[in-house]
Design a protein around this motif. Structure first.
Motif, short mmCIF file in Angstrom:
data_model
loop_
_atom_site.label_atom_id
_atom_site.label_comp_id
_atom_site.label_asym_id
_atom_site.label_seq_id
_atom_site.Cartn_x
_atom_site.Cartn_y
_atom_site.Cartn_z
N TYR A 196 0.84 -1.20 0.00
CA TYR A 196 0.00 0.00 0.00
C TYR A 196 0.87 1.25 0.00
O TYR A 196 1.61 1.50 0.96
CB TYR A 196 -0.92 0.00 1.23
N VAL A 197 0.81 1.99 -1.08
CA VAL A 197 1.54 3.25 -1.18
C VAL A 197 0.55 4.35 -0.87
O VAL A 197 -0.45 4.53 -1.58
CB VAL A 197 2.13 3.42 -2.59
N ILE A 198 0.80 5.09 0.21
CA ILE A 198 -0.14 6.11 0.64
C ILE A 198 0.42 7.47 0.26
O ILE A 198 1.40 7.94 0.84
CB ILE A 198 -0.40 6.03 2.17
N ASN A 199 -0.20 8.04 -0.76
CA ASN A 199 0.31 9.23 -1.43
C ASN A 199 -0.37 10.50 -0.89
O ASN A 199 -1.58 10.65 -1.00
CB ASN A 199 0.02 9.08 -2.93
N LEU A 256 0.03 9.38 7.34
CA LEU A 256 -0.08 8.49 6.18
C LEU A 256 -0.02 7.03 6.61
O LEU A 256 -0.70 6.16 6.05
CB LEU A 256 1.02 8.80 5.16
N MET A 257 0.79 6.74 7.61
CA MET A 257 0.89 5.37 8.13
C MET A 257 -0.43 4.93 8.74
O MET A 257 -0.92 3.83 8.48
CB MET A 257 1.97 5.29 9.21
N ASN A 258 -1.03 5.81 9.54
CA ASN A 258 -2.34 5.49 10.14
C ASN A 258 -3.38 5.25 9.06
O ASN A 258 -4.20 4.33 9.16
CB ASN A 258 -2.80 6.62 11.05
N ILE A 259 -3.35 6.08 8.03
CA ILE A 259 -4.31 5.94 6.94
C ILE A 259 -4.09 4.60 6.22
O ILE A 259 -5.05 3.88 5.92
CB ILE A 259 -4.19 7.13 5.95
N GLY A 260 -2.84 4.27 5.98
CA GLY A 260 -2.52 3.00 5.32
C GLY A 260 -3.06 1.81 6.10
O GLY A 260 -3.65 0.89 5.53
N HIS A 261 -2.87 1.84 7.40
CA HIS A 261 -3.38 0.78 8.27
C HIS A 261 -4.90 0.67 8.13
O HIS A 261 -5.46 -0.42 7.93
CB HIS A 261 -2.95 1.10 9.70
N THR A 262 -5.57 1.80 8.19
CA THR A 262 -7.03 1.82 8.13
C THR A 262 -7.55 1.35 6.77
O THR A 262 -8.48 0.54 6.69
CB THR A 262 -7.53 3.25 8.42
N GLU A 263 -6.94 1.85 5.71
CA GLU A 263 -7.39 1.49 4.37
C GLU A 263 -7.08 0.03 4.03
O GLU A 263 -7.89 -0.65 3.39
CB GLU A 263 -6.76 2.43 3.33
N ALA A 264 -5.92 -0.45 4.45
CA ALA A 264 -5.56 -1.85 4.16
C ALA A 264 -6.56 -2.80 4.82
O ALA A 264 -6.95 -3.82 4.22
CB ALA A 264 -4.14 -2.14 4.66
N LEU A 265 -7.01 -2.46 6.01
CA LEU A 265 -7.96 -3.33 6.71
C LEU A 265 -9.32 -3.37 6.03
O LEU A 265 -10.10 -4.29 6.24
CB LEU A 265 -8.11 -2.90 8.17
N LYS A 266 -9.60 -2.38 5.19
CA LYS A 266 -10.84 -2.42 4.41
C LYS A 266 -10.74 -3.45 3.29
O LYS A 266 -11.75 -3.93 2.78
CB LYS A 266 -11.15 -1.04 3.82
N ASP A 267 -9.50 -3.77 2.88
CA ASP A 267 -9.24 -4.71 1.80
C ASP A 267 -9.24 -6.15 2.25
O ASP A 267 -9.70 -7.04 1.55
CB ASP A 267 -7.82 -4.45 1.24
N TYR A 268 -8.63 -6.40 3.41
CA TYR A 268 -8.28 -7.77 3.79
C TYR A 268 -8.02 -7.80 5.28
O TYR A 268 -7.73 -6.78 5.91
CB TYR A 268 -7.02 -8.18 3.01
N ASP A 269 -8.08 -9.01 5.81
CA ASP A 269 -7.96 -9.23 7.24
C ASP A 269 -6.47 -9.30 7.66
O ASP A 269 -6.02 -10.34 8.13
CB ASP A 269 -8.69 -10.57 7.48
N TYR A 270 -5.75 -8.21 7.43
CA TYR A 270 -4.31 -8.22 7.73
C TYR A 270 -4.05 -8.34 9.24
O TYR A 270 -4.76 -7.72 10.04
CB TYR A 270 -3.65 -6.94 7.21
N GLU A 271 -3.02 -9.09 9.59
CA GLU A 271 -2.66 -9.31 11.01
C GLU A 271 -1.40 -8.56 11.39
O GLU A 271 -1.09 -8.41 12.57
CB GLU A 271 -2.38 -10.80 11.25
#
Ligand code: UD2
Ligand code: MN
Length: 287
Positions: free
Chosen positions: A101-104, A116-131
């Motif tokens: 995930y590249v957060i631009n 941007l890191m917080n946003i990446g975490h939040t957006e990635a979790l909308k995609d998949y059940d990342y651990e």
């Protein structure tokens, strides 16, 4: 593959877990940034392996962890090509179930890496059940693929020996560069602070959050955790922010109200390339 008695691939037989130590690691890697690499060059050899959005999972075993790699970004396209060129093959050999995930950050307001890191975490979790979340600078490439991009029982600092720092830690509590935190660990510290504008301090603040929440960090052996950093100057609109030094004294007071639970931003665009998911966001930089 087995012959004869082997069950057909479509039989639905559950896959075995991947081995604890991936079998195809190479160890020390040769890394250079002189070669010009276009995204097209980088995509070609990887296209049979990756799925849209920079996703991969091993075909023959169940990955140990589902890992989202989060990269804060603005106007570092040359670095992005190098990073993708080197990291995808490494992460594939490490048998991870991962997404990049590249957060631009949109516009030319003051940069805010931590947000941007917080946003990446939040957006990635909308995609998949990342651990597991690996937060990485775009300009850091590991020199050894035995440095696994996985989470452990403690928040982990992966970029231990960076060439720019003569392959030693500049100070013992450094937690910048490349780090890995499980979903629980990241939640426990309320993520990064959203209020570190400009260069510096946000990584030290995260370290303090970890300690304040009663955790400690771990690091791989410095013989393995070696990195090459792409040479660069300080970017425009990311000057060192002297206020951030004072802010580090306030972590215990701000941790509960400044972080994942106060995150506010607008997604402008999400683009799925084969090599990455590129999310452009308005971080609401001060005017
Ligand atoms: C150090 C840390 C870094 C961060 C920073 C202080 C290490 C190895 N690195 O890196 O993690 O804590 O100090 O804030 O300890 N970026 C862009 N565009 C910009 C500005 C930044 O894409 O205009 C991204 C990019 O991913 C970059 C990262 O932010 O790698 C960190 O910025 P830097 O490379 O300028 O900071 P540096 O090398 O001093
Ligand atoms: Mn850098």
């Amino acid at each position: 593959h087995q012959n004869g008695t082997a069950m057909p691939a479509t039989s639905g037989r559950p896959l075995e877990p991947c081995p604890d130590i991936p079998p195809n690691l190479q160890g020390v890697l040769y890394v250079e940034f002189r070669t010009n690499r276009t995204l097209e060059d980088v995509r070609r050899p990887l296209s049979p392996l990756l799925q849209q959005g920079g996703r991969y999972k091993p075909a023959n075993c169940v990955a140990k962890q589902k890992v989202a790699i989060i990269i804060p970004f603005r106007n570092r396209y040359e670095h992005l090509s190098h990073w993708l060129h080197y990291l995808h093959p490494i992460l594939i050999r490490q048998q991870l179930d991962y997404g990049v995930y590249v957060i631009n950050q949109e516009g030319d307001g003051v940069f805010n890496k931590a947000k941007l890191m917080n946003i990446g975490h939040t957006e990635a979790l909308k995609d998949y059940d990342y651990e597991c979340f690996v937060f990485s600078d775009i300009d850091l490439v590991p020199l050894n693929d035995r440095n696994l991009y996985r989470c452990s029982d403690k928040p982990r600092h992966l970029s231990v020996a960076v060439d720019k720092f003569n392959f030693t830690l500049p100070y013992n509590t450094i937690f910048g560069g490349v780090t890995a935190l499980s979903r629980e660990q990241f939640l426990k510290v309320n993520g990064f602070s959203n209020t570190f504008w400009g260069w510096g301090g946000e990584d030290d603040d995260l370290y303090q959050r970890i300690v304040f929440r009663g955790m400690s960090i771990s690091r791989p052996d410095s013989v393995i955790a070696r990195y090459k950093m792409i040479k660069h100057g300080r970017d425009l609109h990311n000057d060192r922010n002297p206020d951030n030094v004072q802010k580090l004294k306030e972590t215990p007071q701000t941790i509960d109200r400044d972080g994942l639970n106060s995150l506010s931003y607008t997604v402008r665009n999400i683009r799925k390339d084969l090599l990455y998911t590129f999310i452009t966001v308005d971080v609401q930089a001060p005017a």
